[in-house]
Motif scaffolding. Structure first.
Motif, PDB file in Angstrom:
ATOM      1  N   GLY A 229       1.634   2.831 -18.317  1.00 57.71           N
ATOM      2  CA  GLY A 229       0.763   2.194 -19.512  1.00 57.71           C
ATOM      3  C   GLY A 229       1.108   0.837 -19.043  1.00 57.71           C
ATOM      4  N   ALA A 230       2.156   0.461 -19.067  1.00 60.07           N
ATOM      5  CA  ALA A 230       2.562  -1.002 -19.141  1.00 60.07           C
ATOM      6  C   ALA A 230       1.709  -1.747 -17.420  1.00 60.07           C
ATOM      7  N   ALA A 231       2.047  -0.882 -16.388  1.00 61.51           N
ATOM      8  CA  ALA A 231       1.886  -1.427 -15.407  1.00 61.51           C
ATOM      9  C   ALA A 231       0.558  -1.641 -14.956  1.00 61.51           C
ATOM     10  N   ALA A 232      -0.381  -1.117 -15.748  1.00 68.30           N
ATOM     11  CA  ALA A 232      -2.393  -0.777 -16.267  1.00 68.30           C
ATOM     12  C   ALA A 232      -2.595  -1.490 -16.667  1.00 68.30           C
TER      13      ALA A 232
ATOM     14  N   GLY B 290       2.166  -1.179  -9.721  1.00 69.07           N
ATOM     15  CA  GLY B 290       3.805  -1.608  -9.553  1.00 69.07           C
ATOM     16  C   GLY B 290       4.259  -1.279 -11.035  1.00 69.07           C
ATOM     17  N   GLY B 291       4.036   0.070 -11.108  1.00 69.15           N
ATOM     18  CA  GLY B 291       4.586   1.435 -12.234  1.00 69.15           C
ATOM     19  C   GLY B 291       5.455   1.618 -11.132  1.00 69.15           C
ATOM     20  N   PRO B 292       5.843   3.110 -12.011  1.00 75.76           N
ATOM     21  CA  PRO B 292       7.159   3.789 -11.929  1.00 75.76           C
ATOM     22  C   PRO B 292       6.685   4.827 -10.587  1.00 75.76           C
ATOM     23  N   VAL B 293       7.303   5.220  -9.522  1.00 78.30           N
ATOM     24  CA  VAL B 293       7.277   6.652  -8.628  1.00 78.30           C
ATOM     25  C   VAL B 293       7.336   7.874  -9.619  1.00 78.30           C
ATOM     26  N   GLY B 294       6.631   8.693  -9.220  1.00 71.79           N
ATOM     27  CA  GLY B 294       6.739  10.177 -10.255  1.00 71.79           C
ATOM     28  C   GLY B 294       5.815  10.120 -11.295  1.00 71.79           C
TER      29      GLY B 294
ATOM     30  N   ALA C 116      -3.222  -6.891 -14.205  1.00 74.37           N
ATOM     31  CA  ALA C 116      -4.299  -8.319 -13.650  1.00 74.37           C
ATOM     32  C   ALA C 116      -4.148  -8.997 -14.263  1.00 74.37           C
ATOM     33  N   GLN C 117      -2.727  -9.414 -14.677  1.00 75.92           N
ATOM     34  CA  GLN C 117      -1.760 -10.540 -15.146  1.00 75.92           C
ATOM     35  C   GLN C 117      -0.919 -11.046 -14.208  1.00 75.92           C
ATOM     36  N   HIS C 118      -0.370 -10.134 -13.047  1.00 71.99           N
ATOM     37  CA  HIS C 118       0.014 -10.492 -11.876  1.00 71.99           C
ATOM     38  C   HIS C 118      -0.401 -10.526 -10.567  1.00 71.99           C
ATOM     39  N   TYR C 119      -1.760  -9.495 -10.908  1.00 73.40           N
ATOM     40  CA  TYR C 119      -2.176  -9.420  -9.072  1.00 73.40           C
ATOM     41  C   TYR C 119      -3.690 -10.800  -9.350  1.00 73.40           C
ATOM     42  N   ASP C 120      -3.442 -11.390  -8.526  1.00 75.28           N
ATOM     43  CA  ASP C 120      -4.526 -12.659  -8.433  1.00 75.28           C
ATOM     44  C   ASP C 120      -5.129 -11.903  -6.993  1.00 75.28           C
ATOM     45  N   ALA C 121      -6.211 -11.459  -7.166  1.00 71.90           N
ATOM     46  CA  ALA C 121      -7.261 -11.560  -5.995  1.00 71.90           C
ATOM     47  C   ALA C 121      -7.604 -12.352  -4.921  1.00 71.90           C
ATOM     48  N   ALA C 122      -7.977 -13.293  -5.211  1.00 69.64           N
ATOM     49  CA  ALA C 122      -8.377 -14.457  -4.901  1.00 69.64           C
ATOM     50  C   ALA C 122      -7.235 -15.312  -4.253  1.00 69.64           C
ATOM     51  N   LEU C 123      -6.268 -14.958  -4.884  1.00 71.45           N
ATOM     52  CA  LEU C 123      -4.939 -16.026  -3.959  1.00 71.45           C
ATOM     53  C   LEU C 123      -4.580 -14.883  -3.109  1.00 71.45           C
TER      54      LEU C 123
ATOM     55  N   ASN D 287       0.507  -1.026  -0.199  1.00 75.42           N
ATOM     56  CA  ASN D 287      -0.020   0.009  -0.010  1.00 75.42           C
ATOM     57  C   ASN D 287       0.690   1.611   0.312  1.00 75.42           C
ATOM     58  N   ALA D 288       2.026   1.153   0.500  1.00 76.66           N
ATOM     59  CA  ALA D 288       3.102   2.348   0.497  1.00 76.66           C
ATOM     60  C   ALA D 288       3.839   2.011  -0.930  1.00 76.66           C
ATOM     61  N   SER D 289       4.367   1.438  -1.750  1.00 74.99           N
ATOM     62  CA  SER D 289       4.120   0.998  -2.995  1.00 74.99           C
ATOM     63  C   SER D 289       4.725  -0.003  -3.249  1.00 74.99           C
ATOM     64  N   ALA D 290       4.458  -0.709  -4.621  1.00 72.50           N
ATOM     65  CA  ALA D 290       3.994  -1.797  -4.851  1.00 72.50           C
ATOM     66  C   ALA D 290       5.637  -2.330  -5.487  1.00 72.50           C
ATOM     67  N   PRO D 291       6.122  -3.376  -5.487  1.00 67.71           N
ATOM     68  CA  PRO D 291       7.439  -3.015  -6.527  1.00 67.71           C
ATOM     69  C   PRO D 291       6.912  -3.324  -7.776  1.00 67.71           C
ATOM     70  N   LEU D 292       7.549  -3.056  -8.639  1.00 68.22           N
ATOM     71  CA  LEU D 292       7.678  -2.813 -10.639  1.00 68.22           C
ATOM     72  C   LEU D 292       7.464  -3.548 -10.858  1.00 68.22           C
ATOM     73  N   LEU D 293       6.815  -4.384 -11.745  1.00 66.34           N
ATOM     74  CA  LEU D 293       6.221  -5.098 -12.398  1.00 66.34           C
ATOM     75  C   LEU D 293       7.739  -5.567 -13.695  1.00 66.34           C
ATOM     76  N   PRO D 294       7.498  -6.489 -14.357  1.00 68.44           N
ATOM     77  CA  PRO D 294       8.609  -6.524 -15.386  1.00 68.44           C
ATOM     78  C   PRO D 294       8.185  -5.998 -16.137  1.00 68.44           C
TER      79      PRO D 294
END
Length: 380
Positions: free
Chosen positions: A244-247, A201-205, A251-258, A11-18
């Motif tokens: 944009g790439a993170a957006a 998982g996008g960039p800061v800034g 959904a491919q990386h964030y498994d809400a149920a898991l 919630n503070a900051s997510a790691p950057l998505l590949p």
């Protein structure tokens, strides 16, 4: 960040998505100014407009409604400070649980600020908003969709039903909701909405302000006409491409149920470690990635220090208070006693959280509890 470290502070900051990293690196290889009409400029402009499309899709907005900003705080300030001026607003209505960026922006307008309360579960008191809207003059109501500390989902439909049919305006801080709730901005009555890249998982800034056409005169930073004249300053194609790439990939990386399963397991096993554990906002609807909790008597500063020495990162609440560990205004608004609020810890999971992360945190927290019990025994 190496996988040997346990990071439960999404919630503070997510790691950057590949995908975000790759898009940013590719953009950094390009040269030029996206406002230039030559080929180099057009290549950068194409990246920015692609990013705009991607962010718009995740937020359920029209592409023309997306204004890129330097951060979510800037987007919030543009909506509130810029909106107060452009929309001829006479007062600001916020809740007692808003992020500091909202409260500070409201103060900066110089207008009267009406603060409505939270109930004991951390839910905004919509009856108080109804009363506030009955006062004379146009109001700008600024509320959050999801609380950054407790994860409580706010009753936006009720708030929109109150504000929508009136001459008043509604701004939603959706920073913690993007990718977790169906925002559907284009179809809902809200006039403006703020987003942040680094929470998904996008960039800061970089952030974004979504704006309906009737509020399109809202400005904060004048300049050379960038963002269709709505926010001055040369856009960073790299940051926009990363957002944009993170957006697109979130959904491919964030498994809400898991994530919800892991979060519930964390909360359940915390209770096994200490029966006096308090979970804040437990009875309210919450997004499934946050546990805001306290063990009475165990100060959060002590617990965080002990966990940090083991390479485990959690927080005491909002990370946007100059790194300070102090009382939570959100918990205070919920009626939580100061001595219990001083014990509050927030564990927030995200796209790369694992069962191993949860187990390592619980093992570390058990050690912190054991030391706490020993200190209590020595004091007795």
């Amino acid at each position: 960040m190496t996988r040997s470290a346990i990071y439960l502070d999404h919630n503070a900051s997510a790691p950057l998505l590949p995908e975000a990293r790759a898009a940013m690196l590719a953009a950094l290889d390009l040269v030029g100014n996206p406002s230039s009409v030559h080929g180099h400029g057009r290549a950068l402009r194409n990246l920015i407009e692609t990013g705009r499309d991607q962010v718009a899709r995740l937020a359920g907005a029209e592409r023309k409604q997306v204004v890129f900003t330097g951060s979510a705080t800037e987007a919030i300030t543009q909506a509130i400070v810029g909106g107060a001026k452009a929309l001829k607003v006479e007062r600001i209505v916020i809740s007692a649980g808003e992020h500091a960026a909202v409260g500070k922006a409201a103060e900066a307008t110089g207008l009267p600020v009406v603060v409505v309360g939270l109930d004991a579960d951390g839910v905004i008191r919509t009856d108080e908003i109804a009363v506030a809207l009955q006062q004379d003059g146009i109001a700008l109501v600024a509320v959050h969709a999801v609380n950054n500390e407790t994860g409580v989902v706010q009753p936006l439909a009720k708030i929109e039903a109150l504000v929508g049919p009136t001459p008043h305006y509604l701004f939603i801080d959706a920073v913690q909701a993007l990718g977790k709730l169906d925002l559907d901005f284009a179809a809902r009555p809200a006039d403006m909405m703020a987003l942040s890249a680094h929470k998904i998982g996008g960039p800061v800034g970089i952030g974004a302000l979504l704006v309906k056409s009737h509020a399109d005169t809202v400005r904060l930073i004048p300049g050379g006409g960038q963002e269709q004249g709505r926010r001055g300053g040369t856009e960073s194609a790299s940051l926009v491409a990363g957002f944009g790439a993170a957006a697109e990939a979130f959904a491919q990386h964030y498994d809400a149920a898991l994530v919800a399963k892991l979060t519930f397991e964390l909360m359940y096993r915390l209770r096994e470690l200490n029966g006096d554990l308090v979970v804040f906002g437990e009875k309210a609807q919450r997004v499934g990635n946050v546990v805001d909790f306290a063990v009475p008597g165990l100060k959060n500063a002590v617990a965080m220090m002990g966990l940090d020495l083991m390479g485990i990162s959690v927080s005491s609440g909002s990370a946007c208070s100059s790194g300070k560990v102090g009382p939570s205004h959100v918990l205070a608004a919920m009626g939580v006693a100061p001595e219990l609020s001083d014990c509050a810890l927030r564990a927030s999971l995200g796209w790369n959280s694992t069962e191993e992360d949860v187990s390592a945190f619980l093992s570390g927290f058990e050690q912190v509890l054991d030391r706490h019990r020993r200190r209590q025994g020595q004091a007795a």
